[in-house]
Design an enzyme around this catalytic site. Structure first.
Site, PDB file in Angstrom:
ATOM      1  N   ASP A  46       0.562  -1.122   0.343  1.00 11.61           N
ATOM      2  CA  ASP A  46       0.299  -0.224   0.045  1.00 11.61           C
ATOM      3  C   ASP A  46       0.796   1.422   0.258  1.00 11.61           C
ATOM      4  OD1 ASP A  46      -1.926  -1.752   0.390  1.00 11.61           O
ATOM      5  OD2 ASP A  46      -2.771  -1.412   2.081  1.00 11.61           O
ATOM      6  N   GLU A  48       3.999   1.961  -1.604  1.00 14.37           N
ATOM      7  CA  GLU A  48       4.221   2.129  -2.631  1.00 14.37           C
ATOM      8  C   GLU A  48       3.740   2.288  -3.546  1.00 14.37           C
ATOM      9  OE1 GLU A  48       7.350  -0.907  -4.393  1.00 14.37           O
ATOM     10  OE2 GLU A  48       6.480  -2.242  -2.474  1.00 14.37           O
ATOM     11  N   SER A  95     -34.946  -6.095 -15.494  1.00 19.76           N
ATOM     12  CA  SER A  95     -35.221  -6.502 -13.660  1.00 19.76           C
ATOM     13  C   SER A  95     -35.136  -8.286 -14.372  1.00 19.76           C
ATOM     14  CB  SER A  95     -35.996  -5.988 -13.347  1.00 19.76           C
ATOM     15  OG  SER A  95     -36.627  -7.326 -12.041  1.00 19.76           O
ATOM     16  N   LEU A  96     -35.198  -9.107 -12.706  1.00 20.70           N
ATOM     17  CA  LEU A  96     -35.565 -10.737 -13.182  1.00 20.70           C
ATOM     18  C   LEU A  96     -36.937 -10.651 -12.152  1.00 20.70           C
ATOM     19  CD1 LEU A  96     -31.566 -11.343 -12.343  1.00 20.70           C
ATOM     20  CD2 LEU A  96     -33.017 -11.864 -14.578  1.00 20.70           C
ATOM     21  N   GLU A 121     -24.789 -18.010 -11.172  1.00 23.10           N
ATOM     22  CA  GLU A 121     -23.744 -16.893 -11.320  1.00 23.10           C
ATOM     23  C   GLU A 121     -24.343 -16.378  -9.835  1.00 23.10           C
ATOM     24  OE1 GLU A 121     -24.557 -13.731 -13.781  1.00 23.10           O
ATOM     25  OE2 GLU A 121     -23.911 -15.297 -15.596  1.00 23.10           O
ATOM     26  N   LYS A 123     -26.033 -13.605  -7.399  1.00 22.95           N
ATOM     27  CA  LYS A 123     -26.596 -12.522  -7.436  1.00 22.95           C
ATOM     28  C   LYS A 123     -25.805 -11.763  -5.912  1.00 22.95           C
ATOM     29  CE  LYS A 123     -31.472 -11.088  -7.988  1.00 22.95           C
ATOM     30  NZ  LYS A 123     -31.359  -9.697  -6.984  1.00 22.95           N
ATOM     31  N   ASP A 125     -25.790  -8.555  -4.079  1.00 20.40           N
ATOM     32  CA  ASP A 125     -26.516  -7.406  -3.296  1.00 20.40           C
ATOM     33  C   ASP A 125     -26.124  -6.902  -2.684  1.00 20.40           C
ATOM     34  OD1 ASP A 125     -29.572  -7.217  -2.106  1.00 20.40           O
ATOM     35  OD2 ASP A 125     -28.474  -8.143  -0.299  1.00 20.40           O
ATOM     36  N   ARG A 144     -29.697   2.329 -12.800  1.00 17.60           N
ATOM     37  CA  ARG A 144     -31.281   1.588 -13.115  1.00 17.60           C
ATOM     38  C   ARG A 144     -32.305   2.891 -13.307  1.00 17.60           C
ATOM     39  NH1 ARG A 144     -35.251  -1.524 -11.634  1.00 17.60           N
ATOM     40  NH2 ARG A 144     -35.864  -2.689 -13.396  1.00 17.60           N
ATOM     41  N   TYR A 226     -21.987  -8.137 -14.991  1.00 18.70           N
ATOM     42  CA  TYR A 226     -22.674  -9.551 -15.049  1.00 18.70           C
ATOM     43  C   TYR A 226     -23.498  -9.751 -16.698  1.00 18.70           C
ATOM     44  CZ  TYR A 226     -26.243  -7.085 -12.564  1.00 18.70           C
ATOM     45  OH  TYR A 226     -26.733  -6.347 -12.546  1.00 18.70           O
ATOM     46  N   LYS A 290     -29.314 -18.347 -15.968  1.00 15.32           N
ATOM     47  CA  LYS A 290     -29.040 -17.939 -17.335  1.00 15.32           C
ATOM     48  C   LYS A 290     -28.830 -18.783 -18.332  1.00 15.32           C
ATOM     49  CE  LYS A 290     -27.342 -13.315 -15.639  1.00 15.32           C
ATOM     50  NZ  LYS A 290     -26.690 -12.752 -15.723  1.00 15.32           N
ATOM     51  N   LYS A 314     -33.815 -16.709  -4.943  1.00 13.20           N
ATOM     52  CA  LYS A 314     -33.246 -15.754  -3.427  1.00 13.20           C
ATOM     53  C   LYS A 314     -33.249 -17.166  -2.353  1.00 13.20           C
ATOM     54  CE  LYS A 314     -34.878 -11.662  -3.879  1.00 13.20           C
ATOM     55  NZ  LYS A 314     -34.886 -10.927  -3.821  1.00 13.20           N
ATOM     56  N   CYS A 404     -42.141  17.495   7.067  1.00 17.23           N
ATOM     57  CA  CYS A 404     -41.779  16.685   8.258  1.00 17.23           C
ATOM     58  C   CYS A 404     -43.399  15.886   9.257  1.00 17.23           C
ATOM     59  CB  CYS A 404     -40.636  16.811   9.581  1.00 17.23           C
ATOM     60  SG  CYS A 404     -41.005  15.508  10.826  1.00 17.23           S
ATOM     61  N   CYS A 407     -43.390  17.653  13.123  1.00 16.96           N
ATOM     62  CA  CYS A 407     -43.171  18.550  13.647  1.00 16.96           C
ATOM     63  C   CYS A 407     -43.919  19.489  11.812  1.00 16.96           C
ATOM     64  CB  CYS A 407     -41.366  19.268  14.200  1.00 16.96           C
ATOM     65  SG  CYS A 407     -40.758  19.292  12.678  1.00 16.96           S
ATOM     66  N   CYS A 422     -35.657  15.771   8.071  1.00 11.21           N
ATOM     67  CA  CYS A 422     -36.165  16.720   9.008  1.00 11.21           C
ATOM     68  C   CYS A 422     -35.298  17.693   9.428  1.00 11.21           C
ATOM     69  CB  CYS A 422     -36.843  16.323  10.283  1.00 11.21           C
ATOM     70  SG  CYS A 422     -37.737  17.695  11.272  1.00 11.21           S
ATOM     71  N   CYS A 427     -37.373  18.995  16.586  1.00  7.18           N
ATOM     72  CA  CYS A 427     -38.578  18.299  16.196  1.00  7.18           C
ATOM     73  C   CYS A 427     -39.355  17.061  17.301  1.00  7.18           C
ATOM     74  CB  CYS A 427     -38.742  17.792  14.479  1.00  7.18           C
ATOM     75  SG  CYS A 427     -39.406  15.744  14.028  1.00  7.18           S
TER      76      CYS A 427
HETATM   77  S1  IVH Z   1     -28.236 -10.058 -14.768  1.00 10.00           S
HETATM   78  C1  IVH Z   1     -31.087  -8.789 -18.353  1.00 10.00           C
HETATM   79  N1  IVH Z   1     -26.600 -11.165 -12.626  1.00 10.00           N
HETATM   80  O1  IVH Z   1     -30.557  -8.246  -9.967  1.00 10.00           O
HETATM   81  C2  IVH Z   1     -30.316  -9.466 -17.028  1.00 10.00           C
HETATM   82  N2  IVH Z   1     -28.158  -9.544 -12.358  1.00 10.00           N
HETATM   83  O2  IVH Z   1     -33.668  -8.767 -10.026  1.00 10.00           O
HETATM   84  C3  IVH Z   1     -30.748  -8.538 -15.724  1.00 10.00           C
HETATM   85  N3  IVH Z   1     -28.278  -8.861 -10.202  1.00 10.00           N
HETATM   86  O3  IVH Z   1     -31.737  -5.379 -11.533  1.00 10.00           O
HETATM   87  C4  IVH Z   1     -29.626  -8.521 -14.417  1.00 10.00           C
HETATM   88  N4  IVH Z   1     -26.309 -10.526  -9.653  1.00 10.00           N
HETATM   89  O4  IVH Z   1     -29.347  -5.348  -9.736  1.00 10.00           O
HETATM   90  C5  IVH Z   1     -27.835 -10.317 -13.055  1.00 10.00           C
HETATM   91  N5  IVH Z   1     -25.303 -11.806 -11.358  1.00 10.00           N
HETATM   92  C6  IVH Z   1     -26.314 -11.227 -11.934  1.00 10.00           C
HETATM   93  C7  IVH Z   1     -26.748 -10.172 -10.733  1.00 10.00           C
HETATM   94  C8  IVH Z   1     -27.764  -9.112 -11.117  1.00 10.00           C
HETATM   95  C9  IVH Z   1     -26.962  -9.141  -9.146  1.00 10.00           C
HETATM   96  C10 IVH Z   1     -28.934  -7.551 -10.053  1.00 10.00           C
HETATM   97  C11 IVH Z   1     -29.742  -6.776 -10.735  1.00 10.00           C
HETATM   98  C12 IVH Z   1     -30.130  -6.653 -11.254  1.00 10.00           C
HETATM   99  C13 IVH Z   1     -31.443  -7.070 -10.558  1.00 10.00           C
HETATM  100  C14 IVH Z   1     -32.822  -8.502 -10.521  1.00 10.00           C
END
Ligand code: IVH
Length: 680
Positions: A46, A48, A95-96, A121, A123, A125, A144, A226, A290, A314, A404, A407, A422, A427
């Site tokens: 670190d 260096e 979204s998924l 993969e 997911k 968070d 997004r 991803y 996927k 999930k 608020c 208050c 607020c 308050c």
């Molecule tokens: S694929 C069309 N891959 O999960 C492709 N999403 O609930 C859609 N997320 O908005 C996304 N890890 O923010 C994909 N390995 C992963 C992910 C991932 C986290 C989030 C992403 C998305 C949300 C969907």
């Protein structure tokens, strides 16, 4: 050629040499950042790295004409506050569809393509982000948002260490990723922030939306990418696997452990992932499955919100469906307003849930939450469950009013532009929550005074500030007549209040609940010998002394500002005066010491984890008891480092500074030779 003299003492550089050095340093720093953040294989220390970095900053300041628009020094951010511009996404950011159990997921696989190959993969968070590169240069980083329009947070994104600003080839690519924080980085950051963040996800989402990019730069954010679209060369990629390899080749970090398996192997793969879940070190809330083949994906297509070729799975999501009956807000002691959905009662993980948090307006917009909506609620890390998704939308998307709820003062947005606050320190809800905070276990630990009791005492004018707690004894008789306050409970409460006078400055200062001034900052001050309220007050009045606080590692400009502001506030000064008069200890108690002081004159830093000292504070306390000074960071003044497994940069720094290093075995031997029992 005329030599241009620079300020740095011995260097004399021609303009040409300066340009060459800037280019070379930029390249070298970028390579080390890639090795460190993407490959996890640091090649230099670190220290260096800092040296190279500072040299580049220095040269760029002197020769601004040569500053590369993709310079790695951009990661320090800018101090300018600015609002975000809206950015129209170039493709819908989808979204998924979620699945909550294996059966549901495997059912989808069997219906979709049982023989096909799928990627599995993590997911991640964190906070979803879209990165737009044109001809190899990062142009925009965008949240997004609604999926169609997001916030342009480019300046903040540029501070994220593992996001390349320039790619090794001049490609145009739009890609998606998740900005997140490792648990270790979160814990460290949260510790210096007095534990004010609930979890890494919230902190990541808040950090990416800071108004001031220099603030984002302080947060240890990372990204995994991803998905990508190459508008110019999209036909070349036949599979998701190829896209991920391309991303890696372009120096992007991709989610680790990703596998490609046929439909029949998914169940076994999920088991393998679950086993690894607690070891990966970053937050995940499940897996994403996927279909690998791009032409098969195209054939399946999309719904309006999500691709048909992917599912989120999930982990252990204990989710229940319920209906939003109303939306109300809680005002915390800092003024932060959190909208909450009042829901039809459901039982969730053993308790009946009637409220679920909605976090903030962005969250409400993103999910499309309104009164009357049928939603899924879940308990994650926090105690309060959250609305996770909308099953059927309500009448209209809810808008948080701009006053608020407690208050009626007009609310303001602070640094991250997402949360509403607020601004009124008087308050009622803020004050009430401040008193509740003061009484908590981690603070003054006042027995008998929980949320309900404090609320009652406040609403019935017994206690309007923490200082009033110490006058409560004068109202003993009256209080005993109140409903729910029998003799026994009043005795406990008054005893608890009396008992709190035993707590010293170490607790009093952070319990007052001033922004930025929590336990960690208090400890850092005490370490430096600043161990009384009188000292704090005198420092806060003196600009030179205030500036000097910045030299304490862990104390930054915003903390100094908090001292400057709060201790000039007459109300706060009056409160502290009253607490002092009530007999509270406004000075830290001397630490108990042994008769023998074999560690006298030594400064010990302790890092990593230990078998015999858990938590490691036990080792620190032992050293202090026998006369040593505890310090929280390694500097030239540190004489010893006790390092256990997991010791990171502190060990490296100690090595470089030639500081005496002890591992646990050697430390135990030392204790033995000094006839010290490690157990006390
Ligand atoms: S694929 C069309 N891959 O999960 C492709 N999403 O609930 C859609 N997320 O908005 C996304 N890890 O923010 C994909 N390995 C992963 C992910 C991932 C986290 C989030 C992403 C998305 C949300 C969907």
């Amino acid at each position: 050629m005329a030599k241009k003299k620079t300020n740095s003492a011995e260097t004399v550089l021609t303009v040409k040499e300066a340009k060459a050095e800037i280019d070379k340093l930029s390249e070298e720093i970028r390579r080390h950042q890639y090795l460190y953040y993407v490959k996890n294989q640091a090649k230099i220390s670190d220290l260096e790295f800092d040296r190279l970095f500072r040299r580049l900053q220095d040269l760029e300041e002197k020769f601004p004409q040569f500053k590369d628009p993709a310079s790695p020094t951009l990661v320090v951010g800018s101090d300018l506050d600015k609002d975000f511009e809206k950015f129209q996404h170039k493709l819908p950011v989808l979204s998924l569809i979620n699945t909550y159990n294996e059966e549901e997921l495997l059912d989808w696989v069997n219906k979709t393509d049982p023989e096909g190959i799928y990627s599995v993969e993590w997911k991640i968070d964190g906070a979803s982000i879209v990165l737009y590169y044109e001809n190899g240069m990062l142009q925009n980083g965008v949240t997004r948002g609604s999926g169609g329009i997001g916030d342009d947070v480019t300046d903040n994104v540029k501070t994220i260490r593992n996001i390349p600003l320039r790619l090794p080839e001049s490609v145009t690519v739009h890609l998606r990723g998740e900005v997140f924080m490792t648990f270790k980085d979160f814990d460290e950051y949260n510790e210096i922030s007095s534990g004010k963040y609930a979890n890494p996800r919230n902190l990541s989402a808040g950090s990416i939306k800071q108004k001031n990019s220099a603030e984002t730069a302080k947060r240890p954010l990372r990204i995994f990418t991803y998905d990508a679209v190459f508008p110019e060369i999209s036909k070349k990629f036949k599979t998701h696997q190829e896209i991920l390899s391309k991303l890696e080749q372009l120096t992007f970090p991709v989610p680790p452990n990703t596998v490609f398996v046929t439909g029949s192997k998914i169940a076994k793969t999920i088991k393998d992932f679950k086993k690894k879940k607690d070891k990966i070190g970053f937050p995940t809330d499940g897996l994403v499955i996927k279909l690998n083949d791009v032409s098969k994906r195209d054939a399946l297509g999309y719904t309006s919100h999500s691709p048909r070729w992917a599912r989120a799975f999930k982990f252990d999501a204990v989710m229940k469906e319920s209906k939003i009956v109303d939306i109300t807000y809680a005002v915390g002691r800092t003024g932060k307003i959190t909208p909450r959905a009042e829901i039809e009662p459901v039982s969730l993980a053993g308790t009946t849930v009637t409220f679920a948090t909605l976090h903030n307006q962005d969250y409400i917009d993103e999910l499309g939450i309104g009164i009357g909506a049928v939603v899924r609620v879940a308990k994650r890390g926090e105690i309060i469950p959250a609305v996770e998704e909308v099953v059927t939308p309500g009448k209209e998307i809810f808008k948080i009013p701009d006053r608020c709820p407690s208050c009626k003062t007009k609310t303001i947005k602070k640094e991250n532009l997402v949360d509403l606050f607020c601004p009124n320190p008087d308050c009622p809800d803020r004050v009430k929550n401040g008193i509740i905070f003061y009484c908590q276990r981690k603070q003054m630990d006042i027995e008998g005074l929980g949320e309900k009791q404090v609320e009652f005492l406040y609403d019935h004018d017994y206690v309007k500030s923490v200082a009033d707690l110490y006058d409560l004894k004068d109202y003993k008789e009256k209080l005993m007549e109140e409903e729910g306050f029998g003799e026994k409970s009043v005795t406990i409460i008054l005893g608890g209040i009396e008992q709190s006078k035993q707590k010293d400055f170490r607790f009093v200062l952070p319990s007052v609940g001033l922004p930025e001034i929590g336990h960690k900052v208090t400890e850092l001050l005490i370490e430096q010998g600043i161990d009384s309220m009188d000292q704090i007050l005198s420092i806060s009045k003196d600009e030179t002394k205030l500036e000097a606080l910045l030299e304490i590692p862990g104390i930054g400009p915003s903390t100094v500002e908090a001292f400057r502001e709060n201790f000039a506030d007459k109300k706060i000064l009056k409160l502290l005066e009253r607490l002092k008069k009530s007999g509270l200890k406004m000075k830290a108690d001397p630490v108990k010491v042994a008769d023998r002081q074999p560690f006298a004159g030594q400064s010990w830093c302790v890092t990593g984890s230990f078998e015999n000292f858990q938590p490691r504070d036990k080792a620190m306390d032992l050293i202090a008891y026998y006369g040593g000074r505890k310090v929280s960071s390694v500097s030239s003044k540190t004489t010893h480092l006790l390092a256990g497994p997991g010791a990171g940069s502190k060990l490296e720094k100690a090595n470089e500074l030639g500081i005496e290093i002890y591992d646990e075995t050697r430390f135990l031997e030392l204790l033995k030779s000094l006839q010290i029992d490690p157990k006390i």
